[in-house]
Design a protein around this motif. Structure first.
Motif, PDB file in Angstrom:
ATOM      1  N   LEU A 136       0.824  -1.203   0.000  1.00 17.01           N
ATOM      2  CA  LEU A 136       0.000   0.000   0.000  1.00 17.01           C
ATOM      3  C   LEU A 136       0.863   1.260   0.000  1.00 17.01           C
ATOM      4  O   LEU A 136       0.654   2.173  -0.794  1.00 17.01           O
ATOM      5  N   THR A 137       1.844   1.297   0.888  1.00 13.99           N
ATOM      6  CA  THR A 137       2.711   2.483   0.980  1.00 13.99           C
ATOM      7  C   THR A 137       3.943   2.372   0.096  1.00 13.99           C
ATOM      8  O   THR A 137       4.715   3.328  -0.001  1.00 13.99           O
ATOM      9  N   ARG A 138       4.139   1.195  -0.518  1.00 15.00           N
ATOM     10  CA  ARG A 138       5.294   0.942  -1.387  1.00 15.00           C
ATOM     11  C   ARG A 138       6.604   1.142  -0.631  1.00 15.00           C
ATOM     12  O   ARG A 138       7.556   1.729  -1.132  1.00 15.00           O
ATOM     13  N   THR A 139       6.638   0.650   0.596  1.00 14.17           N
ATOM     14  CA  THR A 139       7.838   0.784   1.420  1.00 14.17           C
ATOM     15  C   THR A 139       8.357  -0.597   1.813  1.00 14.17           C
ATOM     16  O   THR A 139       7.602  -1.563   1.872  1.00 14.17           O
ATOM     17  N   VAL A 140       9.653  -0.653   2.107  1.00 12.88           N
ATOM     18  CA  VAL A 140      10.303  -1.879   2.542  1.00 12.88           C
ATOM     19  C   VAL A 140      11.147  -1.569   3.769  1.00 12.88           C
ATOM     20  O   VAL A 140      11.895  -0.588   3.786  1.00 12.88           O
ATOM     21  N   HIS A 141      11.008  -2.390   4.808  1.00 16.16           N
ATOM     22  CA  HIS A 141      11.807  -2.233   6.026  1.00 16.16           C
ATOM     23  C   HIS A 141      12.470  -3.564   6.368  1.00 16.16           C
ATOM     24  O   HIS A 141      11.877  -4.622   6.199  1.00 16.16           O
TER      25      HIS A 141
END
Length: 222
Positions: A136-141
């Motif tokens: 959804l946020t197009r983020t990777v952690h």
């Protein structure tokens, strides 16, 4: 399969009931008594849902939720508290809580709400080990560290994580990520996988992207 839960609660009786009840139902539960300890746990491992009391020794549990949202961490959070006024509920939801359950409560309802939160994000959040990809946020952690990826790298990682534990062939990667229906005869895939690995597996972290000789690649925590 049980959920990975973090319970942030300083009341011994309540914590004991929740820990015992959720574990008996097959869930894995870590416990923290304050915001500081909860923050430390969140730095080291991913959770499916966080259950947070509001009145903690070192402040309002909403502080923890606000910090997570400020870092674009979308882990679902349920506020579990005796503060049951409408204004309290509104404050909690505006702070980033996904649900609000007032004490006293039943363990059956708590589990139902937690499972509903986990289902809500399962389609948009991929997790392998401490690596989390949010569609959804197009983020990777990885852990608490945000990893900046180029669009192709994000697509590549998303396909590998969504397919895990199955092996993804080179042909599948070319078709799904680059929309090539022929082999360009280059090291395009290999070069992108290598760059992706250099970003994902930094600092001595256990490798999560593996080469399966003669077959392709797999994203897997070993």
């Amino acid at each position: 399969m049980g959920l990975r839960l973090l319970l942030v609660e300083d009341d011994g009786h309540t914590a004991g009931e929740v820990l015992r009840g959720m574990r008996e139902r097959g869930h894995s539960v870590e416990h923290a008594e304050d915001v500081e300890r909860a923050g430390a746990l969140l730095e080291t491992r991913p959770f499916d849902v966080i259950i947070v009391d509001r009145m903690l020794p070192d402040g309002d549990g909403l502080i923890l939720i606000k910090r997570l949202r400020a870092r674009e961490n979308g882990t679902p959070a349920l506020a579990l508290t005796a503060m049951g006024r409408i204004a309290d509920r509104v404050e909690g939801l505006k702070a980033g809580a996904d649900d609000y359950l007032v004490k006293p409560f039943s363990l059956d309802e708590l589990e139902a709400r937690v499972e509903a939160l986990a289902r809500r994000v399962s389609a948009v959040r991929l997790v392998i080990g401490d690596l989390v990809l949010d569609r959804l946020t197009r983020t990777v952690h990885r852990g608490s560290t945000r990893i900046a990826l180029m669009p192709r790298e994000f697509q590549l990682l998303e396909l590998l994580m969504a397919s895990s534990p199955a092996v993804v062939t080179r042909t599948m990667l070319l078709e799904r990520v680059w929309e090539f229906h022929f082999d360009p005869g280059t090291n395009l895939v290999e070069a992108h996988v290598s760059r992706l690995r250099s970003k994902i597996d930094r600092g001595g972290d256990p490798p999560l992207i593996h080469t399966v000789r003669g077959e392709g690649y797999v994203a897997l925590a070993r």
